[in-house]
Design an enzyme around this catalytic site. Structure first.
Site, PDB file in Angstrom:
ATOM      1  N   ASP A  22       0.827  -1.212   0.000  1.00 50.01           N
ATOM      2  CA  ASP A  22       0.000   0.000   0.000  1.00 50.01           C
ATOM      3  C   ASP A  22       0.863   1.266   0.000  1.00 50.01           C
ATOM      4  O   ASP A  22       1.931   1.287   0.606  1.00 50.01           O
ATOM      5  CB  ASP A  22      -0.897  -0.024   1.240  1.00 50.01           C
ATOM      6  CG  ASP A  22      -2.048   0.955   1.130  1.00 50.01           C
ATOM      7  OD1 ASP A  22      -2.272   1.498   0.030  1.00 50.01           O
ATOM      8  OD2 ASP A  22      -2.730   1.182   2.151  1.00 50.01           O
ATOM      9  N   ASN A  70     -10.463  -2.821  -6.610  1.00 58.56           N
ATOM     10  CA  ASN A  70      -9.719  -1.829  -7.402  1.00 58.56           C
ATOM     11  C   ASN A  70     -10.416  -1.471  -8.714  1.00 58.56           C
ATOM     12  O   ASN A  70     -10.064  -0.480  -9.359  1.00 58.56           O
ATOM     13  CB  ASN A  70      -8.284  -2.309  -7.707  1.00 58.56           C
ATOM     14  CG  ASN A  70      -7.364  -2.264  -6.507  1.00 58.56           C
ATOM     15  OD1 ASN A  70      -6.389  -3.009  -6.413  1.00 58.56           O
ATOM     16  ND2 ASN A  70      -7.648  -1.386  -5.550  1.00 58.56           N
ATOM     17  N   ARG A 196      -5.341  -2.425   8.410  1.00 58.41           N
ATOM     18  CA  ARG A 196      -6.507  -3.288   8.159  1.00 58.41           C
ATOM     19  C   ARG A 196      -6.151  -4.300   7.089  1.00 58.41           C
ATOM     20  O   ARG A 196      -5.152  -4.151   6.380  1.00 58.41           O
ATOM     21  CB  ARG A 196      -7.749  -2.476   7.772  1.00 58.41           C
ATOM     22  CG  ARG A 196      -7.494  -1.464   6.740  1.00 58.41           C
ATOM     23  CD  ARG A 196      -8.738  -0.701   6.294  1.00 58.41           C
ATOM     24  NE  ARG A 196      -8.328   0.152   5.196  1.00 58.41           N
ATOM     25  CZ  ARG A 196      -7.815   1.369   5.349  1.00 58.41           C
ATOM     26  NH1 ARG A 196      -7.731   1.906   6.548  1.00 58.41           N
ATOM     27  NH2 ARG A 196      -7.402   2.050   4.311  1.00 58.41           N
ATOM     28  N   SER A 198      -8.302  -5.225   4.543  1.00 59.82           N
ATOM     29  CA  SER A 198      -8.892  -4.831   3.258  1.00 59.82           C
ATOM     30  C   SER A 198      -9.227  -6.030   2.368  1.00 59.82           C
ATOM     31  O   SER A 198      -8.840  -6.086   1.199  1.00 59.82           O
ATOM     32  CB  SER A 198      -7.954  -3.886   2.501  1.00 59.82           C
ATOM     33  OG  SER A 198      -7.777  -2.704   3.224  1.00 59.82           O
TER      34      SER A 198
END
Ligand code: FPP
Length: 248
Positions: A22, A70, A196, A198
């Site tokens: 990320d 995404n 997190r 995700s």
């Protein structure tokens, strides 16, 4: 659902490390560059990390490269990510193969452009007998989607009398996930300071050590991976049992 480590070696090198890469966008933004530059720099970090993981003896490395969520990004960014995947496979597959790396893809194969799908299948077929390291690319992957596809697959086997209802247990479910032949991740790393999962490997992460690092993905390198391994060794893994010293 195979726990990858035996009781005595849970503190050694993790057998399987999974990474949520990320922070590409923020890395680019901070440099006043378009987000696409961040993703390109992300691929460089990815390559360095694959090499470092091999050097550290990590058997399985899973990289979250494109999530099923995404698709909500602007079309241009999605195309850029697909282009980077194409380039990565075209340019780097031979090196991975020469290094005896087995490439596995997890995620839904539906909705992907056919040339991308062909490249992914080609990478899997070419490297299927390699055994130095397994590089798992999570592409068009979402844990809820994986679980839903798994439930459908098991239900169809029940309807066809291949499995009885009573046989359904956690092991049967694991055996039908995309990751059926891959041990659960011992450690999941997320860069960029976000804390997190995700929708990443939610079934498989039941006993994974979660490590959150502040650096943005394009900045991540061998030293950061090494620091994460140190952090992992300082964790106490009990899989629901007791810590060794308190067990007697
Ligand atoms: C998160 O950064 C990262 C991604 C959405 C994709 C990760 C992709 C790569 C490292 C490059 C692609 C590699 C292959 C092999 C396809 P972000 O864009 O969410 O960053 P931000 O949170 O700072 O905006």
């Amino acid at each position: 659902m195979k726990q990858s480590s035996k009781a005595d070696d849970v503190y050694a090198t993790p057998r399987h490390v999974a990474i949520i890469m990320d922070g590409n966008g923020r890395w680019a933004q901070r440099r006043m560059l378009p987000r696409s530059h961040g993703h390109k720099a992300g691929v460089d970090a990815l390559k360095k990390t694959v090499r470092a993981a091999r050097e550290f003896g990590i058997e399985y490395l899973t990289l979250f490269s494109f999530s099923s969520e995404n698709w909500s990004r602007p079309e241009g960014e999605i195309n850029e990510l697909f282009a980077l995947l194409r380039l990565f496979i075209r340019r780097d597959l031979a090196e991975l193969h020469n290094n005896n790396v087995c490439v596995r893809i997890i995620g839904s194969r539906e909705g992907l452009p056919s040339d991308v799908l062909n490249l992914l299948v080609e990478a899997e077929i070419l490297t299927q007998n390699n055994n130095a390291q397994t590089l798992v690319i999570a592409f068009n992957y979402g844990a809820r989607d994986e679980i839903a596809r798994t439930v459908k697959l098991i239900a169809s086997k029940v309807v066809n009398d291949e499995i009885t209802l009573d046989e359904i247990d956690p092991q049967i479910i694991s055996d039908h996930m995309d990751t059926h032949d891959i041990p659960d991740p011992d450690m999941i790393i997320r860069t960029s300071g976000e804390k997190r999962l995700s929708n990443f490997l939610m079934w498989q992460a039941a006993y994974s050590e979660l490590v959150f690092v502040d650096c943005l993905w394009p900045e991540f390198g061998k030293t950061d991976l090494s620091d994460c391994l140190v952090e992992y060794r300082n964790r106490s893994r009990t899989f629901g049992g007791l810590v060794k010293d308190t067990a007697s």
